[in-house]
Design an enzyme around this catalytic site. Sequence first.
Site, PDB file in Angstrom:
ATOM      1  N   LYS A  11       0.825  -1.214   0.000  1.00 50.42           N
ATOM      2  CA  LYS A  11       0.000   0.000   0.000  1.00 50.42           C
ATOM      3  C   LYS A  11       0.863   1.271   0.000  1.00 50.42           C
ATOM      4  O   LYS A  11       2.078   1.202   0.235  1.00 50.42           O
ATOM      5  CB  LYS A  11      -0.939  -0.052   1.215  1.00 50.42           C
ATOM      6  CG  LYS A  11      -1.968  -1.191   1.135  1.00 50.42           C
ATOM      7  CD  LYS A  11      -2.966  -1.140   2.294  1.00 50.42           C
ATOM      8  CE  LYS A  11      -3.996  -2.255   2.204  1.00 50.42           C
ATOM      9  NZ  LYS A  11      -5.023  -2.163   3.279  1.00 50.42           N
ATOM     10  N   TYR A  51     -12.270  -2.442  -3.925  1.00 48.04           N
ATOM     11  CA  TYR A  51     -12.802  -2.639  -2.562  1.00 48.04           C
ATOM     12  C   TYR A  51     -14.333  -2.566  -2.540  1.00 48.04           C
ATOM     13  O   TYR A  51     -14.911  -2.256  -1.493  1.00 48.04           O
ATOM     14  CB  TYR A  51     -12.193  -1.606  -1.613  1.00 48.04           C
ATOM     15  CG  TYR A  51     -10.830  -1.979  -1.074  1.00 48.04           C
ATOM     16  CD1 TYR A  51     -10.644  -3.127  -0.308  1.00 48.04           C
ATOM     17  CD2 TYR A  51      -9.719  -1.169  -1.297  1.00 48.04           C
ATOM     18  CE1 TYR A  51      -9.395  -3.466   0.208  1.00 48.04           C
ATOM     19  CE2 TYR A  51      -8.456  -1.499  -0.780  1.00 48.04           C
ATOM     20  CZ  TYR A  51      -8.323  -2.646  -0.030  1.00 48.04           C
ATOM     21  OH  TYR A  51      -7.093  -2.982   0.491  1.00 48.04           O
ATOM     22  N   ASN A 114      -1.947   0.356   6.698  1.00 55.21           N
ATOM     23  CA  ASN A 114      -1.510  -0.939   7.245  1.00 55.21           C
ATOM     24  C   ASN A 114      -0.672  -1.764   6.271  1.00 55.21           C
ATOM     25  O   ASN A 114      -0.650  -2.987   6.323  1.00 55.21           O
ATOM     26  CB  ASN A 114      -2.700  -1.727   7.817  1.00 55.21           C
ATOM     27  CG  ASN A 114      -3.729  -2.098   6.766  1.00 55.21           C
ATOM     28  OD1 ASN A 114      -3.583  -1.762   5.603  1.00 55.21           O
ATOM     29  ND2 ASN A 114      -4.763  -2.802   7.187  1.00 55.21           N
ATOM     30  N   HIS A 117      -2.142  -5.332   1.430  1.00 56.50           N
ATOM     31  CA  HIS A 117      -3.406  -6.043   1.210  1.00 56.50           C
ATOM     32  C   HIS A 117      -3.084  -7.471   0.823  1.00 56.50           C
ATOM     33  O   HIS A 117      -2.094  -7.717   0.132  1.00 56.50           O
ATOM     34  CB  HIS A 117      -4.213  -5.401   0.067  1.00 56.50           C
ATOM     35  CG  HIS A 117      -5.290  -6.313  -0.449  1.00 56.50           C
ATOM     36  ND1 HIS A 117      -6.499  -6.446   0.181  1.00 56.50           N
ATOM     37  CD2 HIS A 117      -5.301  -7.192  -1.488  1.00 56.50           C
ATOM     38  CE1 HIS A 117      -7.225  -7.358  -0.466  1.00 56.50           C
ATOM     39  NE2 HIS A 117      -6.511  -7.824  -1.479  1.00 56.50           N
ATOM     40  N   GLU A 128      -9.411 -10.954  -7.843  1.00 55.29           N
ATOM     41  CA  GLU A 128      -8.518  -9.795  -7.642  1.00 55.29           C
ATOM     42  C   GLU A 128      -7.329  -9.827  -8.601  1.00 55.29           C
ATOM     43  O   GLU A 128      -6.890  -8.777  -9.094  1.00 55.29           O
ATOM     44  CB  GLU A 128      -8.047  -9.763  -6.182  1.00 55.29           C
ATOM     45  CG  GLU A 128      -9.193  -9.455  -5.219  1.00 55.29           C
ATOM     46  CD  GLU A 128      -8.762  -9.456  -3.765  1.00 55.29           C
ATOM     47  OE1 GLU A 128      -7.578  -9.720  -3.458  1.00 55.29           O
ATOM     48  OE2 GLU A 128      -9.625  -9.166  -2.911  1.00 55.29           O
TER      49      GLU A 128
HETATM   50  P1  RTP Z   1      -7.021  -5.905   3.194  1.00 55.83           P
HETATM   51  O1  RTP Z   1      -8.335  -6.273   2.530  1.00 55.83           O
HETATM   52  O2  RTP Z   1      -6.549  -4.523   2.851  1.00 55.83           O
HETATM   53  O3  RTP Z   1      -5.979  -6.962   2.960  1.00 55.83           O
HETATM   54  O4  RTP Z   1      -7.219  -5.903   4.776  1.00 55.83           O
HETATM   55  P2  RTP Z   1      -7.973  -6.965   5.672  1.00 55.83           P
HETATM   56  O5  RTP Z   1      -8.506  -8.087   4.832  1.00 55.83           O
HETATM   57  O6  RTP Z   1      -7.056  -7.318   6.787  1.00 55.83           O
HETATM   58  O7  RTP Z   1      -9.173  -6.101   6.240  1.00 55.83           O
HETATM   59  P3  RTP Z   1     -10.624  -5.820   5.600  1.00 55.83           P
HETATM   60  O8  RTP Z   1     -11.634  -6.157   6.641  1.00 55.83           O
HETATM   61  O9  RTP Z   1     -10.753  -6.478   4.263  1.00 55.83           O
HETATM   62  O10 RTP Z   1     -10.610  -4.248   5.428  1.00 55.83           O
HETATM   63  C1  RTP Z   1      -9.988  -3.626   4.316  1.00 55.83           C
HETATM   64  C2  RTP Z   1      -9.189  -2.451   4.799  1.00 55.83           C
HETATM   65  O11 RTP Z   1     -10.087  -1.465   5.330  1.00 55.83           O
HETATM   66  C3  RTP Z   1      -9.471  -0.824   6.433  1.00 55.83           C
HETATM   67  N1  RTP Z   1     -10.301  -1.015   7.622  1.00 55.83           N
HETATM   68  N2  RTP Z   1     -10.553  -0.060   8.468  1.00 55.83           N
HETATM   69  N3  RTP Z   1     -11.510   1.446  10.677  1.00 55.83           N
HETATM   70  C4  RTP Z   1     -11.832   0.167  10.570  1.00 55.83           C
HETATM   71  O12 RTP Z   1     -12.504  -0.410  11.380  1.00 55.83           O
HETATM   72  C5  RTP Z   1     -11.316  -0.585   9.424  1.00 55.83           C
HETATM   73  N4  RTP Z   1     -11.552  -1.843   9.186  1.00 55.83           N
HETATM   74  C6  RTP Z   1     -10.918  -2.119   8.027  1.00 55.83           C
HETATM   75  C7  RTP Z   1      -8.124  -1.442   6.667  1.00 55.83           C
HETATM   76  O13 RTP Z   1      -7.141  -0.599   6.102  1.00 55.83           O
HETATM   77  C8  RTP Z   1      -8.213  -2.761   5.935  1.00 55.83           C
HETATM   78  O14 RTP Z   1      -6.957  -3.171   5.480  1.00 55.83           O
HETATM   79 MG    MG Z   2      -9.667  -7.786   3.121  1.00 56.27          MG
END
Ligand code: RTP
Ligand code: MG
Length: 141
Positions: A11, A51, A114, A117, A128
Site C-alpha cells: 500500500k 474494494y 496498514n 493487502h 482480484e
Molecule cells: P485488506 O483487505 O486490505 O488486505 O485488509 P484486511 O482483509 O485485513 O481487512 P478488511 O476487513 O478487508 O478491510 C480492508 C481495509 O479497510 C481498512 N479497515 N478499516 N476502521 C476500521 O474499522 C477498518 N476496518 C478495516 C483497513 O485498512 C483494511 O486493510
Molecule cells: Mg480484506
Amino acid sequence: MAIERTLSIVKPDAVGKNVIGKIYDRFESAGLKVVAAKMKHLSRSEAEGFYAVHKERPFFNDLVQFMISGPVMIQALEGENAVLKNRDLMGATDPKKADKGTIRADFADSIDANAVHGSDSAENAAIEIAYFFAASEVYSR
Ligand code: RTP
Ligand code: MG
C-alpha cells in the site's frame, strides 16, 4: 497441498517508506514466488472497484482515499497454500494487534495505513488477480 495464487498489494504507506524489497523478502523467504507485478497509482474508480465489497462500510471513503494517496505495488504470489500463508505473513488488520514479526507489526502505522493487502480466499484471489492482470501477464514458474 495444492499450489495456489493470491493477490498482494504493497500500500502507499509502505511504498512511501521504501520497504517494497523488505516486504518481497518476506514473501520469498516463506516460499512464495512473485509471478506478476506492477507499480500503479490507482484512480478513485479503480480503488472503489477493487474494494467494492466494503462499499457500505463506514471506513470505505477513508480506505479509498488512502489507497489513491500514492502509488502501490501490486503482485500475484504463487506457492503452497498461498492465500493463508500471505495472510499469516501480513498479520492482523490492525497493526497494534498484529503478531510480532509480521509485515503489519513491523511496517504499518495504523489500521488505515496498514502496509499491505492480501486476498482473503482463493475465490477472491482469482477475481482480484484478474482485476489487475491479464492472464498473459502472470508467469507460472
Ligand atoms: P485488506 O483487505 O486490505 O488486505 O485488509 P484486511 O482483509 O485485513 O481487512 P478488511 O476487513 O478487508 O478491510 C480492508 C481495509 O479497510 C481498512 N479497515 N478499516 N476502521 C476500521 O474499522 C477498518 N476496518 C478495516 C483497513 O485498512 C483494511 O486493510
Ligand atoms: Mg480484506
